[in-house]
Design a protein around this motif. Structure first.
Motif, mmCIF file in Angstrom:
data_model
loop_
_atom_site.group_PDB
_atom_site.id
_atom_site.type_symbol
_atom_site.label_atom_id
_atom_site.label_comp_id
_atom_site.label_asym_id
_atom_site.label_seq_id
_atom_site.Cartn_x
_atom_site.Cartn_y
_atom_site.Cartn_z
ATOM 1 N N MET A 210 0.829 -1.199 0.000
ATOM 2 C CA MET A 210 0.000 0.000 0.000
ATOM 3 C C MET A 210 0.866 1.252 0.000
ATOM 4 S SD MET A 210 -2.994 -1.024 2.716
ATOM 5 C CE MET A 210 -3.924 0.476 2.350
ATOM 6 N N GLY A 211 0.234 2.362 -0.297
ATOM 7 C CA GLY A 211 0.908 3.654 -0.251
ATOM 8 C C GLY A 211 -0.121 4.768 -0.289
ATOM 9 N N ILE A 231 5.263 1.421 -5.506
ATOM 10 C CA ILE A 231 4.271 0.854 -6.419
ATOM 11 C C ILE A 231 4.460 1.392 -7.835
ATOM 12 C CG2 ILE A 231 1.802 0.832 -6.970
ATOM 13 C CD1 ILE A 231 1.251 0.737 -3.958
ATOM 14 N N PHE A 232 4.702 2.727 -7.941
ATOM 15 C CA PHE A 232 4.819 3.360 -9.255
ATOM 16 C C PHE A 232 6.269 3.483 -9.731
ATOM 17 C CE2 PHE A 232 0.524 4.667 -8.174
ATOM 18 C CZ PHE A 232 -0.120 4.600 -9.393
ATOM 19 N N HIS A 233 7.213 2.943 -8.951
ATOM 20 C CA HIS A 233 8.637 3.037 -9.291
ATOM 21 C C HIS A 233 9.037 4.498 -9.517
ATOM 22 C CE1 HIS A 233 9.242 -1.320 -9.689
ATOM 23 N NE2 HIS A 233 8.059 -1.347 -10.267
ATOM 24 N N ALA A 234 8.608 5.348 -8.611
ATOM 25 C CA ALA A 234 8.883 6.780 -8.711
ATOM 26 C C ALA A 234 9.869 7.199 -7.633
ATOM 27 C CB ALA A 234 7.596 7.588 -8.584
ATOM 28 N N ASP A 235 10.585 8.304 -7.894
ATOM 29 C CA ASP A 235 11.495 8.893 -6.907
ATOM 30 C C ASP A 235 10.653 9.663 -5.894
ATOM 31 O OD1 ASP A 235 13.363 10.430 -5.474
ATOM 32 O OD2 ASP A 235 14.721 10.509 -7.191
ATOM 33 N N ALA A 307 -3.551 3.850 -2.191
ATOM 34 C CA ALA A 307 -3.508 2.832 -3.247
ATOM 35 C C ALA A 307 -3.020 1.510 -2.677
ATOM 36 C CB ALA A 307 -2.585 3.270 -4.386
ATOM 37 N N ARG A 308 -3.610 0.448 -3.148
ATOM 38 C CA ARG A 308 -3.150 -0.897 -2.789
ATOM 39 C C ARG A 308 -2.872 -1.667 -4.065
ATOM 40 N NH1 ARG A 308 -6.133 -6.043 0.145
ATOM 41 N NH2 ARG A 308 -4.231 -7.221 0.506
ATOM 42 N N ASP A 309 -1.671 -2.234 -4.150
ATOM 43 C CA ASP A 309 -1.234 -2.970 -5.332
ATOM 44 C C ASP A 309 -1.738 -4.410 -5.247
ATOM 45 O OD1 ASP A 309 -0.055 -3.878 -7.584
ATOM 46 O OD2 ASP A 309 2.016 -3.538 -6.958
ATOM 47 N N LEU A 310 -2.645 -4.763 -6.152
ATOM 48 C CA LEU A 310 -3.215 -6.114 -6.178
ATOM 49 C C LEU A 310 -2.499 -7.029 -7.158
ATOM 50 C CD1 LEU A 310 -7.017 -5.184 -6.210
ATOM 51 C CD2 LEU A 310 -5.593 -5.708 -4.236
#
Length: 572
Positions: A210-211, A231-235, A307-310
């Motif tokens: 989650m984030g 989750i989004f591979h962001a800095d 957000a939760r990554d499913l």
């Protein structure tokens, strides 16, 4: 407030931009409107910066201290140190004759400790900075503070991996330093890069996939947690705008994302949706829950999102479904092969006719596949009365398992039956069978013991790489001796097999078997043959069927790793 749903990614981004611009313009107009009509006092704009300290009044060119505890010329900010929620000190530069900063003197400090092994700043007033913080020189902190004095540019969020040795122990703490010049002095603050609560929060986000994120629509400031960045591979220092989220959206989910953002920007209560994003070429599925932060005008001034990554769960379910489909396919294939094998077994391993009993023989046989789901494999036997009065006796093993082995087994068994009709000797029959196996393009080998019993009960037999039959006589069982044992079928084209002869007596029991009854991993085959011979002797006196049942129920013999076939023939 409602918005028409956009029909493309660009249209969605345009809708977001227009709504934010409209919101900011509305707030500016409200901030500039006089209170109670013309001539009133203007309201403070929420976009204006908040001044914490007013400019100091100048007296005779010197700055007065606000708390009056320091001599004129001080910055006067020591009175507000207690209100700073991080460790804070007021530093006075100590330079050499050229004016270069060599160190600082701690003029004032608050009581906030950034680590349990560091002293409170107010306990270090009067000390040199390098005396109070000896690790400042090696970490580059002293040089950074000196640069603030020289250039006047503030130090904004410098991470210092601060290390210090105290009482023989090395202590370490990543600290976040900020500093600014206040007159001739420097105000410096520091705090842990991450508190224990922050670390636990990060771990929780990682475990739950989650984030969270916050978009301030007025100021444009965006804040993402480490979980959302992962989750989004962001800095974490470069979180995505709402428009950038649109760019990563799977086009098929445009309508769902548009409805989701529309409801949030309209100030509605928490909205939920499930969306797919393409992140670094990888499709990820997320559950999104968003809540608007409304301002005094009822419009959404900010947006909070969780957000939760499913993706891992969806992948696991997909793999499980694929595994179930593959298992079902293999189950259906196994059932089909079993039905085919059952039909083959009935066709090529039939029960024995009464014709054998008429010539004074009692016969029983059993086949046990190594694989429980297999009905028949490469092992086979043959025992039937020939037209010339002889009895064909044979047992063999075609290499391999499954239907391929069944096909080779059927070929070899039927070929032997046909060759036996010629009246040729056991050696000649085996030689011809070897040529047949050698001509097989598959290049597989096989073993066999083949021969016949004549009317005088003499067994004429040939051996092609197969374990010799056991002869049970007078309660003692041992392998029969052959004049010459030949190689495996298919190994040597043109090899001529020889015939051996053994006279049988009434009451003798002949036990033919395949290697699955005697071979064990890591054990010499002679050990298995001796074990089988003892078991055969222990079952005497019994009928062939009773002997075979006893062998297959023996725990030492039943756990075979290969197909096993046993043929028992008793001379009555």
């Amino acid at each position: 407030m409602s918005f028409p749903l956009p029909d493309s990614i660009d249209a969605l981004k345009g809708m977001i931009g227009r709504e934010i611009s409209s919101l900011r313009a509305s707030v500016r107009r409200t901030a500039e409107r006089p209170l109670g009509g013309s001539g009133g006092t203007e309201l403070a704009s929420p976009l204006q910066s908040l001044a914490v300290l007013p400019p100091s009044a100048e007296t005779d060119g010197e700055t007065s201290c606000l708390c009056s505890t320091h001599e004129p010329g001080g910055s006067g900010v020591c009175s507000v140190l207690a209100a700073i929620p991080a460790s804070a000190v007021l530093l006075e530069p100590v330079g050499d004759e050229t004016g270069a900063v060599l160190d600082f003197r701690i003029v004032a400090g608050n009581r906030v400790r950034s680590a349990d092994w560091l002293e409170q700043p107010d306990h270090q007033v009067g000390q040199r900075f390098l005396e109070a913080r000896p690790g400042a020189a090696n970490s580059g902190l002293l040089a950074a503070l000196a640069d603030v004095v020289d250039t006047g540019k503030p130090l904004d969020g410098r991470v210092v991996d601060y290390t210090e040795q105290r009482l023989g122990r090395i202590h370490r703490a990543p600290l976040l330093y900020s500093a600014a010049r206040c007159g001739k002095q420097v105000l410096a603050t520091w705090q842990p890069v991450q508190s224990q609560a922050d670390l636990l929060t990060i771990d929780a986000q990682f475990l739950a996939s989650m984030g969270w994120g916050n978009w301030d629509l007025l100021s444009g400031k965006i804040t993402w947690s480490e979980g959302l960045c992962r989750i989004f591979h962001a800095d974490v220092r470069m979180p995505w705008t709402l428009e950038q989220l649109c760019d990563a959206l799977l086009p098929d989910d445009l309508t769902a994302f548009s409805e989701f953002l529309t409801s949030v920007l309209a100030g509605e209560e928490p909205a939920w949706t499930r969306l797919r994003f393409v992140i670094l070429g990888e499709l990820r599925t997320l559950d999104l829950l968003a809540r608007p932060v409304t301002g005094t005008d009822g419009r959404a001034w900010a947006l909070n999102l969780v957000a939760r990554d499913l993706t891992p769960q969806i992948r696991s379910r997909r793999r499980l479904a694929e595994t179930e489909r593959e298992s079902d396919r293999l189950r259906r294939q196994t059932e089909a092969e079993r039905r085919v094998a059952d039909a083959l077994r009935e066709a090529i391993l039939p029960t024995h006719s009464e014709a054998l009993a008429a010539v004074g023989l009692t016969v029983a046989a059993s086949y046990r596949p190594a694989e429980p789901d297999a009905a028949v494999g490469g092992d086979w036997y043959k025992c039937r009365l020939l037209p010339d009065g002889r009895v064909l006796v044979a047992i063999g093993d075609a290499s391999g398992h499954g239907l391929d082995a069944v096909a080779r087994m059927a070929q070899q068994r039927h070929a032997l039956a046909g060759l036996a009709q010629t009246g040729a000797s056991a050696g000649e029959i085996t030689t011809w069978l070897n040529e047949l196996v050698c001509s097989d393009p598959a290049g597989q080998t096989a073993t066999v013991v083949a021969g016949h019993l004549d009317e005088d009960k003499v067994l004429h037999w040939a051996d092609a790489g197969h374990p010799a039959p056991l002869l049970l006589r007078d309660g003692h069982a041992e392998p029969m001796s052959a004049d010459q044992r030949g190689p495996l079928l298919g190994a040597l084209p043109g090899y001529a097999y020889e015939t051996s002869s053994t006279q049988l007596q009434p009451g003798d029991l002949l036990v033919l078997y395949t290697d699955g009854m005697v071979e064990r991993r890591g054990e010499d085959v002679t050990v298995g043959i001796d074990r089988l011979a003892r078991a055969v002797a222990a079952s005497s006196p019994s009928t062939p069927r009773q002997v075979i049942d006893a062998l297959l129920s023996d725990t030492e013999l039943a756990g075979h790793e290969d197909d096993a076939c046993v043929l028992g023939i008793r001379v009555d």
